[in-house]
Design an enzyme around this catalytic site. Structure first.
Site, PDB file in Angstrom:
ATOM      1  N   TRP A 103       8.722  19.234 -30.107  1.00 53.50           N
ATOM      2  CA  TRP A 103       8.411  17.896 -29.616  1.00 53.50           C
ATOM      3  C   TRP A 103       8.382  17.847 -28.093  1.00 53.50           C
ATOM      4  O   TRP A 103       7.564  17.125 -27.500  1.00 53.50           O
ATOM      5  CB  TRP A 103       9.394  16.884 -30.195  1.00 53.50           C
ATOM      6  CG  TRP A 103       9.349  16.898 -31.693  1.00 53.50           C
ATOM      7  CD1 TRP A 103      10.332  17.292 -32.551  1.00 53.50           C
ATOM      8  CD2 TRP A 103       8.222  16.561 -32.515  1.00 53.50           C
ATOM      9  NE1 TRP A 103       9.898  17.211 -33.849  1.00 53.50           N
ATOM     10  CE2 TRP A 103       8.615  16.772 -33.858  1.00 53.50           C
ATOM     11  CE3 TRP A 103       6.926  16.098 -32.243  1.00 53.50           C
ATOM     12  CZ2 TRP A 103       7.743  16.531 -34.929  1.00 53.50           C
ATOM     13  CZ3 TRP A 103       6.073  15.861 -33.307  1.00 53.50           C
ATOM     14  CH2 TRP A 103       6.476  16.082 -34.627  1.00 53.50           C
ATOM     15  N   ASP A 172      13.316  11.407 -24.871  1.00 54.65           N
ATOM     16  CA  ASP A 172      12.871  11.206 -26.245  1.00 54.65           C
ATOM     17  C   ASP A 172      14.102  11.393 -27.116  1.00 54.65           C
ATOM     18  O   ASP A 172      14.555  12.508 -27.360  1.00 54.65           O
ATOM     19  CB  ASP A 172      11.792  12.233 -26.604  1.00 54.65           C
ATOM     20  CG  ASP A 172      11.442  12.211 -28.092  1.00 54.65           C
ATOM     21  OD1 ASP A 172      11.916  11.307 -28.811  1.00 54.65           O
ATOM     22  OD2 ASP A 172      10.696  13.113 -28.535  1.00 54.65           O
ATOM     23  N   LYS A 196      14.718   7.532 -38.185  1.00 52.59           N
ATOM     24  CA  LYS A 196      15.796   8.477 -38.462  1.00 52.59           C
ATOM     25  C   LYS A 196      17.168   7.797 -38.443  1.00 52.59           C
ATOM     26  O   LYS A 196      17.976   7.981 -39.344  1.00 52.59           O
ATOM     27  CB  LYS A 196      15.754   9.632 -37.464  1.00 52.59           C
ATOM     28  CG  LYS A 196      14.420  10.393 -37.513  1.00 52.59           C
ATOM     29  CD  LYS A 196      14.328  11.453 -36.450  1.00 52.59           C
ATOM     30  CE  LYS A 196      12.929  12.040 -36.358  1.00 52.59           C
ATOM     31  NZ  LYS A 196      12.519  12.802 -37.546  1.00 52.59           N
TER      32      LYS A 196
END
Length: 360
Positions: A103, A172, A196
């Protein structure tokens, strides 16, 4: 009614059962309004009360001052990979990126479209199994970007990195946001998909310093400017109302659990149960280095792909779903986010122990 099983999915992931029950009650009628939560106008008083409570609870949990805006956006963290550099990075300018997994690589790729990216560190040399300690900041970067938890590789920053002088910190935090206390004042921007730890997929929480909003580019399309969403309280267009409603309930659930400090203690205890077993196992081994282990995603292997596949198959049949590792790394991954019960980890260890005994 079908019995619920232990859901180890990396995301969309488990949501607290009490939240699901409350949501169910509001599907046909939000409170006594006679209109279901998914049917309410985002301009109406009923939904605005939900929105305002969600913002207030979010601020309460993380101690977010009035120097920051709390935004509920769409497009996931993937859109933020682009929105951050397109708002703050121009040709001739540099941004620092810490590369610790897939990511962060994707975030860097997007930033390269708008300016120069300096790689502060990388753990690619060991397949992203550790968090680098040696950082080499660039010269006068506009901002410093990192991914706090690496879902695929099972690593996590213990503390935030220190950005270069004059640079603001961007995080992030998609897979560990609100799983532990966070000092928001150290950051310029924190963003994360909700799916999540905070609710269903489709909502992205963005916490951004107000002075940065004003610094952002004014040449971008309207929807890609942070100022647009800040001026319109995340409702320039129709927002993901049900997702925001669910996040509000999850925020409330975390508060009832004792807040972020209590969540951190519970998450540490859960992860310890599984890591302790892996550390003494003859068959299973954790893939992340001990000082870089994630409390959210525990990655492990047997060293034999066929046995890994057998384990995942048998575990699924036994009611342990979502344990197959990411397609890019294989093995197994147990995602144990905020709402995952410690009982599930204890039961998984029992199953793992039994499986190992049968391999002897």
């Amino acid at each position: 009614m079908t019995a619920r099983i232990f859901n180890f999915s990396a995301g969309p992931a488990i949501i607290p059962e009490s939240v699901l029950e409350e949501a169910k009650e509001n599907l046909l009628s939000l409170g006594s309004t006679g209109i279901g939560i998914m049917e309410h106008s985002h301009r109406g008083k009923a939904f605005l009360a939900v929105y305002e409570q969600a913002v207030a609870r979010c601020r309460e949990l993380a101690g977010i001052s009035n120097d920051y805006e709390v935004l509920f956006l769409q497009g996931g963290a993937s859109l933020q990979f682009s929105m951050v550099p397109m708002n703050f990075l121009t040709s001739g300018q540099t941004a620092d990126y810490l590369i610790t997994g897939v990511w962060s690589e994707k975030a860097r790729e997007e930033a390269q479209r708008f300016g120069t990216v300096h790689e502060v560190c990388s753990s690619k040399d060991k397949n992203y199994t550790y968090i680098p300690q040696e950082l080499k900041p660039g010269s006068s970067p506009v901002y410093t970007h990192f991914t706090s938890n690496n879902t695929i590789f099972g690593t996590q920053f213990r503390t935030e990195p220190t950005p270069a002088a004059g640079s603001f910190l961007v995080c992030d935090a998609s897979s560990d946001i609100f799983s532990r206390p966070i000092d928001v004042s150290k950051y310029g921007i924190i963003y994360g998909g909700a799916q999540k730890n905070l609710g269903p997929s489709g909502v992205t929480l963005v916490i951004i310093r107000k002075d940065l909003i004003e610094r952002g580019s004014k040449e971008l399309p309207t929807m890609l400017q942070y100022r647009t969403h800040a001026k319109n309280e995340s409702m320039y267009n129709t927002p993901p109302t049900f997702g925001i409603f669910m996040m509000n309930l999850v925020f409330g659930w975390i508060i009832k659990q004792g807040g972020l400090a209590a969540m951190a203690a519970k998450n540490e205890a859960k992860a310890k149960v599984l890591y302790d077993y892996l550390d003494q196992s003859r068959l299973f081994k954790g893939t992340a280095q001990a000082d870089s282990r994630s409390l959210m995603n525990v990655t492990f292997v047997t060293g034999n792909e066929a046995i890994d596949q057998q384990f995942v198959s048998e575990a699924t049949k036994a009611g342990f779903d979502g344990l197959k590792g990411h397609r890019s790394v294989g093995g197994m991954r147990a995602s144990i986010y905020n709402a995952f019960p410690e009982e599930g980890v204890v039961e998984l260890v029992k199953f793992v122990r039994d499986f190992e005994a049968r391999q002897a």
